[in-house]
Design a protein around this motif. Structure first.
Motif, PDB file in Angstrom:
ATOM      1  N   GLU A 234      -1.627   6.682   2.823  1.00 49.54           N
ATOM      2  CA  GLU A 234      -2.940   7.549   2.587  1.00 49.54           C
ATOM      3  C   GLU A 234      -3.266   8.417   3.494  1.00 49.54           C
ATOM      4  O   GLU A 234      -2.900   7.948   4.977  1.00 49.54           O
TER       5      GLU A 234
ATOM      6  N   ASP B 138       0.986  -1.308   0.110  1.00 45.54           N
ATOM      7  CA  ASP B 138      -0.530   0.139  -0.046  1.00 45.54           C
ATOM      8  C   ASP B 138       0.591   1.499  -0.057  1.00 45.54           C
ATOM      9  O   ASP B 138       2.253   1.532   0.627  1.00 45.54           O
ATOM     10  N   THR B 139       0.515   2.286  -0.632  1.00 49.54           N
ATOM     11  CA  THR B 139       0.548   3.628  -0.605  1.00 49.54           C
ATOM     12  C   THR B 139       0.203   4.338   0.904  1.00 49.54           C
ATOM     13  O   THR B 139      -0.745   3.671   1.780  1.00 49.54           O
TER      14      THR B 139
ATOM     15  N   GLU C  70       7.424  -3.570  -2.434  1.00 47.37           N
ATOM     16  CA  GLU C  70       6.278  -3.341  -2.197  1.00 47.37           C
ATOM     17  C   GLU C  70       5.295  -4.498  -2.688  1.00 47.37           C
ATOM     18  O   GLU C  70       5.470  -4.428  -4.347  1.00 47.37           O
TER      19      GLU C  70
ATOM     20  N   ASP D 238       3.752  12.827   2.552  1.00 47.57           N
ATOM     21  CA  ASP D 238       4.040  11.288   1.977  1.00 47.57           C
ATOM     22  C   ASP D 238       2.631  10.751   1.085  1.00 47.57           C
ATOM     23  O   ASP D 238       2.698  10.603   0.324  1.00 47.57           O
ATOM     24  N   VAL D 239       1.817  11.404   1.395  1.00 44.13           N
ATOM     25  CA  VAL D 239       0.852  10.924   0.590  1.00 44.13           C
ATOM     26  C   VAL D 239       0.568  12.121  -0.076  1.00 44.13           C
ATOM     27  O   VAL D 239      -0.015  11.523  -1.624  1.00 44.13           O
ATOM     28  N   LYS D 240       0.821  12.797  -0.188  1.00 45.76           N
ATOM     29  CA  LYS D 240       1.242  14.041  -1.454  1.00 45.76           C
ATOM     30  C   LYS D 240       2.002  13.661  -2.585  1.00 45.76           C
ATOM     31  O   LYS D 240       1.609  13.789  -3.367  1.00 45.76           O
ATOM     32  N   ASP D 241       3.186  12.905  -1.538  1.00 39.43           N
ATOM     33  CA  ASP D 241       3.919  12.567  -2.771  1.00 39.43           C
ATOM     34  C   ASP D 241       3.970  11.532  -3.441  1.00 39.43           C
ATOM     35  O   ASP D 241       4.727  10.531  -3.934  1.00 39.43           O
ATOM     36  N   GLY D 242       2.572  10.288  -2.765  1.00 43.59           N
ATOM     37  CA  GLY D 242       2.461   9.013  -3.149  1.00 43.59           C
ATOM     38  C   GLY D 242       2.981   7.800  -2.591  1.00 43.59           C
ATOM     39  O   GLY D 242       3.210   6.985  -3.594  1.00 43.59           O
ATOM     40  N   LYS D 243       3.744   7.830  -1.142  1.00 42.03           N
ATOM     41  CA  LYS D 243       5.033   7.031  -1.209  1.00 42.03           C
ATOM     42  C   LYS D 243       4.413   5.952  -0.880  1.00 42.03           C
ATOM     43  O   LYS D 243       3.577   6.110  -0.491  1.00 42.03           O
ATOM     44  N   THR D 244       4.688   4.739  -0.288  1.00 41.92           N
ATOM     45  CA  THR D 244       4.670   4.241  -0.527  1.00 41.92           C
ATOM     46  C   THR D 244       4.794   3.418   0.866  1.00 41.92           C
ATOM     47  O   THR D 244       5.638   4.024   1.197  1.00 41.92           O
TER      48      THR D 244
END
Length: 463
Positions: free
Chosen positions: A229, A226-227, A271, A243-249
């Motif tokens: 959220e 998961d990323t 991942e 981290d949410v804005k960057d779409g980080k796992t």
């Protein structure tokens, strides 16, 4: 060829210890027959059988032994070992306690393994080991050309976890010295050399990762698909809105946090789900696995890995029953310790095969899942549970402290009494249960089979 490790159950180790040290202060001998476990970095040899060489057939002395190896390994036996892709590890005792191979040991091994390695047409690792009276084992690989390579470690898995590896000169940082004050240098050394897998890196998993890193575990293998959220931020340790804005796992977010702390722990991040071949290979390398997943299939697959590869497995769970209006009917933090000599998580009621089947349909064939659910043929796959960070921390800390107790004995009560631990928030009580009852026959049948285990192979998916 990958560096090898050797793993066995505590029951097998106890049998070997009793045979190799009969009480007469003379050397004794035996042979481990091992299945294979192919990891990313290491080749795991999994002891499936211990062959005892009768004392009366050996020329036994206090510092030397001559034994009839060929009498126990005829052409039929050798063929069976070859077809099963198994490895051979000879072992003998050093009653005087010297944990080093002697010159005579070196000479004998070079002569013997010139023949043993010639049995096989591949480069599977074979080797020798010595055991001293306290049960410690040191093992090495013997190459065709007579070159010796020390095993990365020898792991014995039971109610306690013993891991022996080659001693190295150590320098302790200020934060490591604080750990030594509590657990001693021996436990710190063990932690620094360990490779620990954490599967599921959200609510409880991120806390377990933090505890492992802050206690200087050498290598962490993080597995989660998961990323990050926004809904994770109240329970995912060391996550941020960026981290949410960057779409980080999740695994990358935790890896970045650990690297930033600078405590020396190395990270392999995947991942992936537990049935991904790349995740399986990485987890095979691990000395210990923490399962912090909320799915029955994830728990089932970790049960399979733990059994097939003789890996100690700590399952971390939280069960919260909220009425949706702000009241809690029940809230339990639960930690299980699973090892190959005891009961699996399935036998303890940690999940059901009906739940596993339902989740598998939901992931791979949603239409069939919906149809069978409507007809009452499949169990319902539950929705996400509400999260209470303090309960997550309670579950993670119970599992982590149990892990510490099993590599560094400090409890007054026997370790078997803590197979399952439970803290009931609504009742304000802590409970622990022993590992009583019989394991599932499915896991007994395939225990220690490694790469050839149908439990693992049947549940792998292509990436």
């Amino acid at each position: 060829m990958k560096s090898p490790t050797l793993s066995m159950t505590k029951k097998t180790h106890d049998i070997a210890l009793q045979h190799l040290f009969p009480g007469d202060e003379l050397e004794s001998a035996g042979v481990f027959i091992c299945n294979q476990g192919t990891g990313v970095h290491f080749q795991k040899l999994i002891v499936t059988k211990f062959v005892q060489i009768p004392h009366e057939l050996c020329d036994r002395r206090s510092n030397h032994i001559v034994w009839p190896f060929e009498a126990y390994f005829d052409s039929k036996t050798i063929t069976n070992i070859d077809l099963a892709k198994q490895s051979v590890i000879t072992i003998h005792s050093h009653p005087g306690g010297d944990l080093k191979f002697s010159k005579i040991d070196n000479q004998n091994d070079r002569e013997l393994f010139a023949s043993i390695n010639a049995w096989f047409d591949d480069d599977r690792p074979n080797g020798s080991a010595i055991m001293v009276p306290n049960g410690t084992i040191m093992a090495r690989k013997v190459e065709d050309n007579g070159i010796f390579q020390s095993f990365r470690s020898v792991n014995v898995v039971g109610e306690t976890i013993s891991i022996w590896s080659k001693e190295e000169d150590s320098f302790y940082t200020p934060h490591e010295k604080k750990i030594c004050q509590t657990l001693g240098t021996g436990t710190l050394e063990r932690l620094r050399k360990m490779r620990v897998g954490v599967v599921g890196c959200s609510g409880t998993g991120s806390i377990v990762v933090e505890l492992l890193a802050r206690n200087c575990v050498g290598n962490l293998v993080l597995v989660d698909d998961d990323t990050v959220e926004e809904k994770n931020l109240n329970r995912l340790v060391n996550s941020a809105l960026t981290d949410v804005k960057d779409g980080k796992t999740k695994v990358d977010a935790l890896a970045a946090s650990i690297a930033h702390a600078g405590l020396g722990t190395k990270i392999d991040a995947y991942e992936a789900l537990t049935d991904s071949p790349k995740a399986v290979a990485a987890l095979i390398d691990c000395d210990v696995i923490f399962g912090c997943v909320d799915s029955a299939f994830g728990r089932y697959h970790l049960d399979c890995l733990a059994s097939a590869y003789l890996i100690p497995y700590f399952d971390v769970g939280v069960h919260i029953d909220a009425d949706g209006t702000g009241d809690i009917r029940s809230a339990d933090a639960v930690a299980h310790y699973i090892h190959p000599d005891g009961r699996d998580l399935l036998s303890r009621g940690g999940y059901t095969l009906s739940q596993v089947k339902s989740e598998n349909y939901q992931r791979n064939d949603p239409d069939t899942y919906t149809k069978h659910r409507e007809n009452g043929y499949l169990a319902s796959v539950g929705e996400e549970q509400p999260a209470v960070m303090s309960v997550n921390m309670q579950a993670a800390c119970m599992a982590f402290n149990d892990f510490l107790a099993r590599i560094h004995t400090f409890r007054f009560d026997p370790d078997r009494e803590f197979a399952t631990q439970r803290f009931r928030l609504t009742h304000g009580c802590y409970e622990h249960e022993s590992d009583d009852g019989e394991p599932c026959s499915l896991f007994i049948k395939y225990r220690g089979m490694g790469d050839s285990s149908p439990l693992v192979q049947n549940n792998l998916r292509n990436d």
